[in-house]
Scaffold this active site. Structure first.
Site, PDB file in Angstrom:
ATOM      1  N   ASP A 560      27.234 -35.797-108.708  1.00 21.68           N
ATOM      2  CA  ASP A 560      26.342 -36.631-107.908  1.00 21.68           C
ATOM      3  C   ASP A 560      25.271 -37.256-108.808  1.00 21.68           C
ATOM      4  O   ASP A 560      24.753 -36.615-109.728  1.00 21.68           O
ATOM      5  CB  ASP A 560      25.693 -35.781-106.818  1.00 21.68           C
ATOM      6  CG  ASP A 560      24.816 -36.601-105.911  1.00 21.68           C
ATOM      7  OD1 ASP A 560      25.362 -37.378-105.105  1.00 21.68           O
ATOM      8  OD2 ASP A 560      23.575 -36.463-106.021  1.00 21.68           O
ATOM      9  N   HIS A 561      24.914 -38.494-108.553  1.00 27.33           N
ATOM     10  CA  HIS A 561      23.981 -39.201-109.436  1.00 27.33           C
ATOM     11  C   HIS A 561      22.580 -38.595-109.378  1.00 27.33           C
ATOM     12  O   HIS A 561      21.885 -38.504-110.398  1.00 27.33           O
ATOM     13  CB  HIS A 561      23.944 -40.687-109.080  1.00 27.33           C
ATOM     14  CG  HIS A 561      23.425 -40.983-107.718  1.00 27.33           C
ATOM     15  ND1 HIS A 561      24.143 -40.738-106.571  1.00 27.33           N
ATOM     16  CD2 HIS A 561      22.223 -41.507-107.318  1.00 27.33           C
ATOM     17  CE1 HIS A 561      23.438 -41.102-105.523  1.00 27.33           C
ATOM     18  NE2 HIS A 561      22.259 -41.562-105.947  1.00 27.33           N
TER      19      HIS A 561
END
EC number: 3.2.2.-
Length: 580
Positions: A560-561
């Site tokens: 996930d960023h």
């Protein structure tokens, strides 16, 4: 007409006579020195000529011209139908499909003088418009087709008069042709509809038998026509009745009477004696029973089970007496079918009772395997003295009346999870690994996990809300949810419909609501180590748990960023923050 066979019939002054080719051509009287190979080659040539037979409409401008239905080489029935004329030089061809899902459908197409085929009126109109034809219109070409029943009735009206007129002239032909053909076609000849017509066919010529075959075909009508399937051997079509030819059987039957005149006479006499039972047997094998002449047009379908019973009964009757077998398979077909139905019902009831007895015996044996040893002994003693039907009833009664101690049932069927001792105790907490408790440092990214790290359930619920949803939409709904359902114990007993109403601003609210309820239940009851083992938690939730709740951030590789930014920030500042 010559003795070589019926090639065509004149239909009077109605116009051009259509060609009607018989499916069985007569063989001329052979000389005394005719060899066996010549007869075989002649029969093979006749079969090939009949297989490639096609009837087309002649291209003459006659308003009363009759139109034949063409028979394709792959198999299409030939018939005639009275229609209006087509333009000069054009040909109208009608083919009927015999195989596949569209069997029985007619295909109509016109052939231009240049040889072009047109299968629809639209293509024909385009052709006329392109070539600038003014004398011809699309309305001059009829693509409609009469039904097969109408075609048969018109063919009957047109041809029966000519058939009866030529019947007297053909009665003086030699009987050798009829006997030879009855011997060669022993396995495939369809008999007349009554025994009186069969006796008449013996005395008449080959044309008489062809006439009887045409009458039989009217009784069978469309039932046999739609059941045509492509056989392995050669097949010739006569008005929709498939007749399978076996070259080996024909040559074998012909080998007995081509050697000498004396043997030929004996074989002919034998053919006369065997023609009736053989014809009846072939008719029964085709699973179509044709009734007497008084009930013309009615057919009785014989199923596969009844057919097998008929064969068994014929074998037993033929072993007992030949007279009885001939009497059973002769003209009285209705009585035979009724007796056969009763016998079939009796045998079906016997087999059904036997199958029921076998099934009940198997059930009783399976039930008795679970009984105590002393009950099995008593049951076996009673089974030896009882009948099969009472044996089943006795075994079931013993199984119902005798009781087994409750402890044995619990020991065998009840798992530890459903035992009373386990239910009395409170829900045991999840047995997690003794992780090191730690407080994740605050970052400039201000993630929601940094606030909920102290409660793993709330943190995992937040990951469910944030899954494929922006934080601006999910976080306000998350705080409302946590106000109404503050713990896993409350959420696991909640109705998913109420949760769904709360989650409506987000997408997939029904699926999220069911996931939250099931996840909360497994969070409390399931023995888990990492939350990815629980329902509804994926890699994002598992990585969040290992980073914020457990000090395993160094072993995690998030995708996930937002987690990537926080994870990189930890690696850059872990020395300043004195993180181990």
């Amino acid at each position: 007409m010559g003795t070589t066979g019926l090639e065509s019939l004149s239909l009077g002054d109605r116009g051009a006579a259509p060609t009607v080719t018989s499916s069985e051509r007569l063989v001329p009287d052979p000389p005394n020195d005719l060899r066996k190979e010549d007869v075989a080659m002649e029969l093979e040539r006749v079969g090939e000529d009949e297989e490639q037979m096609m009837i087309k409409r002649s291209s003459e401008c006659n308003p009363l011209l009759q139109e034949p239905i063409a028979s394709a080489q792959f198999g299409a029935t030939a018939g005639t139908e009275c229609r209006k004329s087509v333009p000069c030089g054009w040909e109208r061809v009608v083919k009927q499909r015999l195989f596949g899902k569209t069997a029985g459908r007619f295909d109509v197409y016109f052939i231009s003088p240049q040889g072009l085929k047109f299968r629809s009126k639209s293509s024909l109109a385009n052709y006329l418009h392109k070539n600038g034809e003014t004398s011809l219109k699309p309305e001059d070409f009829d693509f409609t087709v009469l039904s097969k029943r109408g075609i048969k009735s018109r063919y009957k009206d047109c041809s029966m008069a000519a058939l009866t007129s030529h019947l007297q002239n053909q009665s003086n032909n030699s009987n050798w042709n009829l006997r030879t053909r009855s011997k060669c076609k022993k396995d495939v000849f369809m008999p007349p509809s009554s025994s009186s017509e069969l006796q008449e066919s013996r005395g008449l010529s080959n044309f008489t038998s062809t006439h009887l075959l045409l009458k039989e075909d009217e009784g069978v009508d469309d039932v046999n026509f739609r059941k045509v399937r492509k056989p392995k051997g050669k097949v010739t079509i006569l008005k929709g009745i498939p007749i399978k030819k076996t070259k080996k059987g024909c040559r074998k039957s012909c080998s007995g009477f081509v050697q000498s005149d004396s043997k030929r006479e004996s074989v002919c006499n034998k053919a006369d004696a065997e023609s009736e039972p053989v014809a009846q047997k072939s008719q029964l094998d085709r699973t179509v029973c044709i009734s007497d002449a008084g009930a013309c047009g009615e057919t009785l379908s014989v199923t596969s089970e009844e057919n097998s019973l008929v064969k068994k009964k014929e074998r037993s009757l033929s072993s007992g007496s030949n007279f009885c077998s001939e009497q059973k398979t002769s003209g009285i077909i209705n009585k035979f079918c009724s007796a056969k139905d009763s016998e079939h019902n009796e045998k079906y009831e016997d087999t059904f009772l036997e199958s029921e007895e076998i099934g009940t015996k198997v059930e009783v044996v399976e039930r008795k395997e679970h009984l105590h040893t002393d009950i099995l002994k008593r049951g076996s003693e009673m089974d030896n003295n009882c009948s099969p039907t009472r044996k089943d009833f006795t075994g079931e009664k013993i199984f119902q009346e005798d009781t087994i101690p409750r402890t044995q049932i619990e020991r065998r069927k009840t798992s530890l999870y459903f035992s009373s001792k386990y239910n009395k105790e409170a829900l045991s907490p999840p047995r997690r690994k003794a992780f090191k408790k730690w407080t994740p440092p605050r970052s400039p990214f201000n993630l929601v996990q940094e606030t909920l790290f102290h409660d793993p359930w709330k943190l995992l619920i937040a990951t469910i809300f944030l899954n494929r949803t922006s934080g601006k939409m999910a976080i306000p709904v998350l705080w409302k949810f946590l106000e109404k359902y503050p713990s896993a114990e409350v959420a696991r007993t909640a109705d998913w419909r109420d949760v769904s109403e709360l989650l409506k601003p987000l997408g997939l609210y029904d699926l999220r609501a069911k996931t939250i309820v099931k996840f909360s239940d497994e969070y409390l009851t399931k023995q888990w180590k990492y939350p990815i083992e629980l329902h509804g938690i994926g890699k994002y939730g598992n990585d969040s748990y290992r980073i914020f709740c457990v000090n395993e951030w160094k072993q995690v590789h998030p995708e996930d960023h937002k987690l990537n930014k926080y994870h990189d920030w930890l690696w850059e500042n872990h020395e300043k923050l004195s993180l181990s």
